[in-house]
Motif scaffolding. Structure first.
Motif, PDB file in Angstrom:
ATOM      1  N   VAL A  80       0.837  -6.578  -7.448  1.00 42.15           N
ATOM      2  CA  VAL A  80       0.510  -5.351  -8.174  1.00 42.15           C
ATOM      3  C   VAL A  80       1.595  -5.092  -9.219  1.00 42.15           C
ATOM      4  O   VAL A  80       2.787  -5.236  -8.939  1.00 42.15           O
ATOM      5  N   THR A  81       1.180  -4.759 -10.422  1.00 43.46           N
ATOM      6  CA  THR A  81       2.088  -4.353 -11.478  1.00 43.46           C
ATOM      7  C   THR A  81       1.805  -2.898 -11.810  1.00 43.46           C
ATOM      8  O   THR A  81       0.673  -2.540 -12.157  1.00 43.46           O
ATOM      9  N   VAL A  82       2.808  -2.052 -11.657  1.00 40.62           N
ATOM     10  CA  VAL A  82       2.697  -0.614 -11.937  1.00 40.62           C
ATOM     11  C   VAL A  82       3.529  -0.349 -13.186  1.00 40.62           C
ATOM     12  O   VAL A  82       4.709  -0.703 -13.247  1.00 40.62           O
ATOM     13  N   SER A  83       2.913   0.276 -14.198  1.00 38.91           N
ATOM     14  CA  SER A  83       3.586   0.396 -15.483  1.00 38.91           C
ATOM     15  C   SER A  83       3.502   1.801 -16.059  1.00 38.91           C
ATOM     16  O   SER A  83       2.437   2.426 -16.085  1.00 38.91           O
ATOM     17  N   ASN A  84       4.638   2.282 -16.538  1.00 37.70           N
ATOM     18  CA  ASN A  84       4.723   3.503 -17.320  1.00 37.70           C
ATOM     19  C   ASN A  84       5.267   3.186 -18.713  1.00 37.70           C
ATOM     20  O   ASN A  84       5.920   4.009 -19.343  1.00 37.70           O
ATOM     21  N   TRP A  85       4.991   1.957 -19.182  1.00 39.76           N
ATOM     22  CA  TRP A  85       5.601   1.476 -20.420  1.00 39.76           C
ATOM     23  C   TRP A  85       5.132   2.267 -21.637  1.00 39.76           C
ATOM     24  O   TRP A  85       5.851   2.381 -22.627  1.00 39.76           O
ATOM     25  N   ASP A 100      -0.791   3.244 -14.758  1.00 44.09           N
ATOM     26  CA  ASP A 100      -1.434   1.955 -15.010  1.00 44.09           C
ATOM     27  C   ASP A 100      -1.083   0.969 -13.899  1.00 44.09           C
ATOM     28  O   ASP A 100       0.096   0.715 -13.642  1.00 44.09           O
ATOM     29  N   VAL A 101      -2.108   0.405 -13.250  1.00 45.61           N
ATOM     30  CA  VAL A 101      -1.927  -0.570 -12.178  1.00 45.61           C
ATOM     31  C   VAL A 101      -2.828  -1.761 -12.459  1.00 45.61           C
ATOM     32  O   VAL A 101      -4.010  -1.595 -12.751  1.00 45.61           O
ATOM     33  N   ASP A 102      -2.266  -2.976 -12.404  1.00 48.65           N
ATOM     34  CA  ASP A 102      -3.129  -4.153 -12.464  1.00 48.65           C
ATOM     35  C   ASP A 102      -2.772  -5.103 -11.327  1.00 48.65           C
ATOM     36  O   ASP A 102      -1.679  -5.038 -10.750  1.00 48.65           O
ATOM     37  N   THR A 103      -3.703  -5.980 -10.995  1.00 48.43           N
ATOM     38  CA  THR A 103      -3.569  -6.846  -9.823  1.00 48.43           C
ATOM     39  C   THR A 103      -3.713  -8.316 -10.185  1.00 48.43           C
ATOM     40  O   THR A 103      -4.233  -9.109  -9.409  1.00 48.43           O
ATOM     41  N   LEU A 104      -3.240  -8.696 -11.374  1.00 45.99           N
ATOM     42  CA  LEU A 104      -3.299 -10.097 -11.770  1.00 45.99           C
ATOM     43  C   LEU A 104      -2.550 -10.981 -10.792  1.00 45.99           C
ATOM     44  O   LEU A 104      -3.004 -12.075 -10.451  1.00 45.99           O
ATOM     45  N   ASP A 105      -1.397 -10.518 -10.332  1.00 46.90           N
ATOM     46  CA  ASP A 105      -0.593 -11.267  -9.365  1.00 46.90           C
ATOM     47  C   ASP A 105       0.219 -10.243  -8.594  1.00 46.90           C
ATOM     48  O   ASP A 105       1.182  -9.681  -9.105  1.00 46.90           O
ATOM     49  N   THR A 129       0.826  -1.207   0.000  1.00 39.84           N
ATOM     50  CA  THR A 129       0.000   0.000   0.000  1.00 39.84           C
ATOM     51  C   THR A 129       0.858   1.254   0.000  1.00 39.84           C
ATOM     52  O   THR A 129       0.556   2.240  -0.694  1.00 39.84           O
ATOM     53  N   ARG A 130       1.956   1.253   0.756  1.00 36.77           N
ATOM     54  CA  ARG A 130       2.868   2.402   0.765  1.00 36.77           C
ATOM     55  C   ARG A 130       3.395   2.686  -0.634  1.00 36.77           C
ATOM     56  O   ARG A 130       3.447   3.833  -1.080  1.00 36.77           O
ATOM     57  N   VAL A 131       3.777   1.633  -1.327  1.00 34.66           N
ATOM     58  CA  VAL A 131       4.319   1.793  -2.665  1.00 34.66           C
ATOM     59  C   VAL A 131       3.248   2.330  -3.615  1.00 34.66           C
ATOM     60  O   VAL A 131       3.483   3.292  -4.371  1.00 34.66           O
ATOM     61  N   LEU A 132       2.069   1.740  -3.580  1.00 33.70           N
ATOM     62  CA  LEU A 132       0.996   2.171  -4.477  1.00 33.70           C
ATOM     63  C   LEU A 132       0.598   3.616  -4.224  1.00 33.70           C
ATOM     64  O   LEU A 132       0.404   4.402  -5.164  1.00 33.70           O
ATOM     65  N   ASP A 133       0.466   3.980  -2.965  1.00 29.96           N
ATOM     66  CA  ASP A 133       0.082   5.356  -2.628  1.00 29.96           C
ATOM     67  C   ASP A 133       1.106   6.352  -3.170  1.00 29.96           C
ATOM     68  O   ASP A 133       0.742   7.407  -3.731  1.00 29.96           O
ATOM     69  N   ALA A 134       2.388   6.033  -3.005  1.00 31.67           N
ATOM     70  CA  ALA A 134       3.444   6.939  -3.448  1.00 31.67           C
ATOM     71  C   ALA A 134       3.435   7.091  -4.973  1.00 31.67           C
ATOM     72  O   ALA A 134       3.579   8.210  -5.501  1.00 31.67           O
ATOM     73  N   GLY A 188       4.560   5.434 -21.501  1.00 28.91           N
ATOM     74  CA  GLY A 188       5.007   6.812 -21.308  1.00 28.91           C
ATOM     75  C   GLY A 188       6.500   6.933 -21.532  1.00 28.91           C
ATOM     76  O   GLY A 188       7.136   6.088 -22.156  1.00 28.91           O
ATOM     77  N   HIS A 189       7.057   8.019 -20.995  1.00 30.31           N
ATOM     78  CA  HIS A 189       8.497   8.245 -21.112  1.00 30.31           C
ATOM     79  C   HIS A 189       9.001   8.793 -19.780  1.00 30.31           C
ATOM     80  O   HIS A 189       8.412   9.730 -19.250  1.00 30.31           O
ATOM     81  N   PRO A 190      10.081   8.190 -19.233  1.00 30.54           N
ATOM     82  CA  PRO A 190      10.803   7.015 -19.716  1.00 30.54           C
ATOM     83  C   PRO A 190      10.009   5.730 -19.457  1.00 30.54           C
ATOM     84  O   PRO A 190       9.116   5.702 -18.621  1.00 30.54           O
ATOM     85  N   GLN A 191      10.358   4.665 -20.174  1.00 31.74           N
ATOM     86  CA  GLN A 191       9.637   3.401 -20.067  1.00 31.74           C
ATOM     87  C   GLN A 191      10.133   2.599 -18.870  1.00 31.74           C
ATOM     88  O   GLN A 191      11.333   2.371 -18.725  1.00 31.74           O
ATOM     89  N   TRP A 192       9.209   2.175 -18.033  1.00 26.69           N
ATOM     90  CA  TRP A 192       9.531   1.282 -16.915  1.00 26.69           C
ATOM     91  C   TRP A 192       8.258   0.607 -16.423  1.00 26.69           C
ATOM     92  O   TRP A 192       7.149   1.079 -16.675  1.00 26.69           O
ATOM     93  N   TRP A 193       8.434  -0.500 -15.742  1.00 31.77           N
ATOM     94  CA  TRP A 193       7.347  -1.157 -15.019  1.00 31.77           C
ATOM     95  C   TRP A 193       7.950  -1.936 -13.871  1.00 31.77           C
ATOM     96  O   TRP A 193       9.132  -2.281 -13.892  1.00 31.77           O
ATOM     97  N   PHE A 194       7.140  -2.189 -12.866  1.00 32.11           N
ATOM     98  CA  PHE A 194       7.579  -3.085 -11.799  1.00 32.11           C
ATOM     99  C   PHE A 194       6.394  -3.899 -11.289  1.00 32.11           C
ATOM    100  O   PHE A 194       5.244  -3.486 -11.395  1.00 32.11           O
ATOM    101  N   ASN A 195       6.729  -5.074 -10.782  1.00 33.87           N
ATOM    102  CA  ASN A 195       5.736  -5.928 -10.125  1.00 33.87           C
ATOM    103  C   ASN A 195       6.188  -6.195  -8.701  1.00 33.87           C
ATOM    104  O   ASN A 195       7.367  -6.463  -8.449  1.00 33.87           O
ATOM    105  N   LEU A 196       5.244  -6.122  -7.793  1.00 34.20           N
ATOM    106  CA  LEU A 196       5.502  -6.374  -6.383  1.00 34.20           C
ATOM    107  C   LEU A 196       4.457  -7.377  -5.924  1.00 34.20           C
ATOM    108  O   LEU A 196       3.250  -7.118  -6.012  1.00 34.20           O
ATOM    109  N   ARG A 197       4.909  -8.526  -5.441  1.00 33.99           N
ATOM    110  CA  ARG A 197       3.953  -9.542  -5.020  1.00 33.99           C
ATOM    111  C   ARG A 197       4.486 -10.281  -3.811  1.00 33.99           C
ATOM    112  O   ARG A 197       5.698 -10.444  -3.633  1.00 33.99           O
ATOM    113  N   ALA A 198       3.572 -10.746  -2.989  1.00 33.56           N
ATOM    114  CA  ALA A 198       3.934 -11.438  -1.758  1.00 33.56           C
ATOM    115  C   ALA A 198       4.216 -12.905  -2.034  1.00 33.56           C
ATOM    116  O   ALA A 198       3.587 -13.528  -2.895  1.00 33.56           O
ATOM    117  N   SER A 199       5.147 -13.464  -1.292  1.00 33.82           N
ATOM    118  CA  SER A 199       5.407 -14.894  -1.344  1.00 33.82           C
ATOM    119  C   SER A 199       4.211 -15.660  -0.797  1.00 33.82           C
ATOM    120  O   SER A 199       3.514 -15.189   0.117  1.00 33.82           O
TER     121      SER A 199
END
Length: 489
Positions: free
Chosen positions: A428-433, A421-426, A407-412, A435-446
């Motif tokens: 959370v995946t946050v994507s700026n792909w 862009d945020v999706d929750t398939l597994d 939640t801290r990460v998403l809020d920020a 946009g510019h510059p291009q990046w994305w990250f996924n954060l998921r619990a074990s």
């Protein structure tokens, strides 16, 4: 008080300390439950119910297999033991024999562990939603004394069968290496089951013809104590010996397998690891061309942690690309439901329709050798085409509250990038792909530990590092420490 089986029977398989958690008594209870939940319901017609069982090189394997088989035979199930094998060797047996199966292995875990990977007829997965939860409940009842210990059926039999040669021939028939240029290949078996399977598939131990491969073996001695290094090539430290040996031997390629030899990692001629995403793209494109040549529209599966290069390259080549969450049971389900020809994961699991929709590191290795050996360029140049972006690899952070950290990460990020862009398939995946510059990250619990797993990809190194460090600082604001390189379940 009986062991709480939820400690060792998780979402995908069984894994625990021997004998404190996975004892012969527990193995027998799981065998009985497997018979009742999977084997007996799948038996058809006048054919006697049967199951195939294999094991890796761990010292605890034979005793656990015997106990598991006793649970099956008490339910009237015949047991076919194929002895020492890789996990994909067990899947092959399940597929060609048309039997449910059980593989005794703890994969890359230390020597004091063992486990069981279960499958239905035709190597179809048994996960939490496809029978494993029910198996856990039945086995727990047996251990607690609240379930009957047998169904009263006539006792089953136990027989032994050697299938290594059939496994090797099956794989050789799928990828022809006879016409490739000569390659020097260093292979690190990590004292795991590749020490048995590599000489059979890539060598002549199974009576197959010699291939144009000069094999340089490392740690081929089967030893479940793993005296040289952990049998987990996902951890960079465990690739160092292979990287050094590839350069020292002037080899064209290096291959590393995990303990049960179902995952394969690749190192180029410079000793540099080739990402599993690049291998997914490389093998995927080969399978796409094969499908198109047969007049079929190819479908490829990839999990959401693989590089964006994978869907980019494969869709451009004419494939339908399906994105799924992490985990072999999810990938296998998507493979079957989409009749996909191939699927890949960032953890170096590779799945093939031609291999019962199951994962096999050895078949992936054959494809890579074929791709390298049918053109003149070194692997480093070949791999460049499939690795246009920069990734962080998987970074694990131990946190007291994974949900709060997420939640801290998403809020920020929502504050800094309105409309991101945020999706929750597994996770959370946050994507700026886009946009510019291009990046994305996924954060998921074990699924099994108090860990958050982070994967970042960007168009260049500086952006990747900035996003990686920003997210980690948010995640670890209340962290108790970190651990890197641990395998995704």
């Amino acid at each position: 008080m009986a062991l709480d089986l939820s400690r060792i029977i998780k979402a995908y398989d069984v894994r625990g300390l021997v004998p404190e958690e996975l004892s012969p008594e527990v193995a027998r209870a799981i065998g009985t439950a497997f018979a009742r939940v999977v084997v007996l319901p799948e038996a058809t017609g006048d054919t006697r119910p049967a199951a195939v069982v294999g094991r890796d090189m761990r010292d605890s394997g034979p005793g656990l297999v015997d106990a598991f088989a006793a649970g099956l035979t008490a339910e009237g199930v015949d047991v076919l033991r194929i002895g020492l094998c890789s996990t994909d060797g067990l899947y092959h047996a399940s597929g060609v024999l048309g039997l449910p199966g059980a593989m005794f292995t703890a994969s890359h875990n230390p020597a004091e562990y063992n486990g069981i990977k279960l499958c239905r007829t035709g190597a179809r997965p048994v996960g939490d939603a496809t029978g494993l939860a029910e198996i856990r409940a039945v086995a727990q009842g047996l251990l607690d004394g609240s379930a009957e210990t047998s169904t009263g059926l006539a006792g089953g039999t136990v027989t032994d069968k050697e299938m290594l040669g059939e496994y090797a021939a099956f794989l050789r028939d799928l990828v022809d290496l006879a016409g490739i240029r000569p390659l020097k290949v260093v292979i690190d078996a990590g004292n795991g089951m590749a020490g048995l399977t590599v000489p059979a598939v890539l060598g002549t131990d199974a009576g197959l013809p010699q291939l144009p491969l000069d094999l340089v073996p490392m740690y081929f001695e089967l030893d479940g104590t793993f005296p040289n290094h952990e049998a987990n090539p996902l951890e960079p430290a465990n690739l160092l010996d292979l990287q050094t040996a590839v350069v020292a031997n002037g080899a064209d390629i290096g291959l590393a397998f995990d303990g049960d030899a179902d995952r394969c990692f690749v190192v180029d001629e410079k000793g540099v690891p080739v990402s599993p995403s690049a291998i997914t793209a490389l093998v995927g494109l080969r399978e796409v061309e094969k499908e198109k040549a047969a007049g079929r529209t190819p479908t490829i599966i990839h999990n959401l942690i693989t590089s964006r290069a994978v869907p980019d390259l494969l869709s451009t080549a004419g494939a339908q690309v399906v994105r799924t969450r992490v985990g072999h049971s999810y990938i296998k389900a998507e493979m079957a439901s989409n009749d996909a020809v191939f699927g890949g994961e960032h953890s170096a699991h590779y799945y093939f329709r031609d291999f019962f929709f199951a994962d096999t590191g050895m078949l992936a290795a054959l494809h890579v050798l074929a791709a390298l050996g049918t053109q003149p360029h070194p692997l480093s140049e070949v791999a460049e085409m499939y690795e246009p972006y920069v990734s962080s690899g998987e970074i694990n952070s131990r946190v007291p509250d994974a949900a709060a950290a997420t939640t801290r990460v998403l809020d920020a990020y929502r504050l800094a990038y309105p409309g991101i862009d945020v999706d929750t398939l597994d996770g959370v995946t946050v994507s700026n792909w886009d946009g510019h510059p291009q990046w994305w990250f996924n954060l998921r619990a074990s699924n099994t530990e108090p860990l958050l797993r982070l994967n970042v990809e960007a168009a260049d190194q500086d952006i990747m590092e900035k996003v990686r460090d920003d997210v980690l600082s948010l995640v670890r604001g209340q962290a108790t420490g970190s651990a890197e390189g641990e395998e995704t379940p």
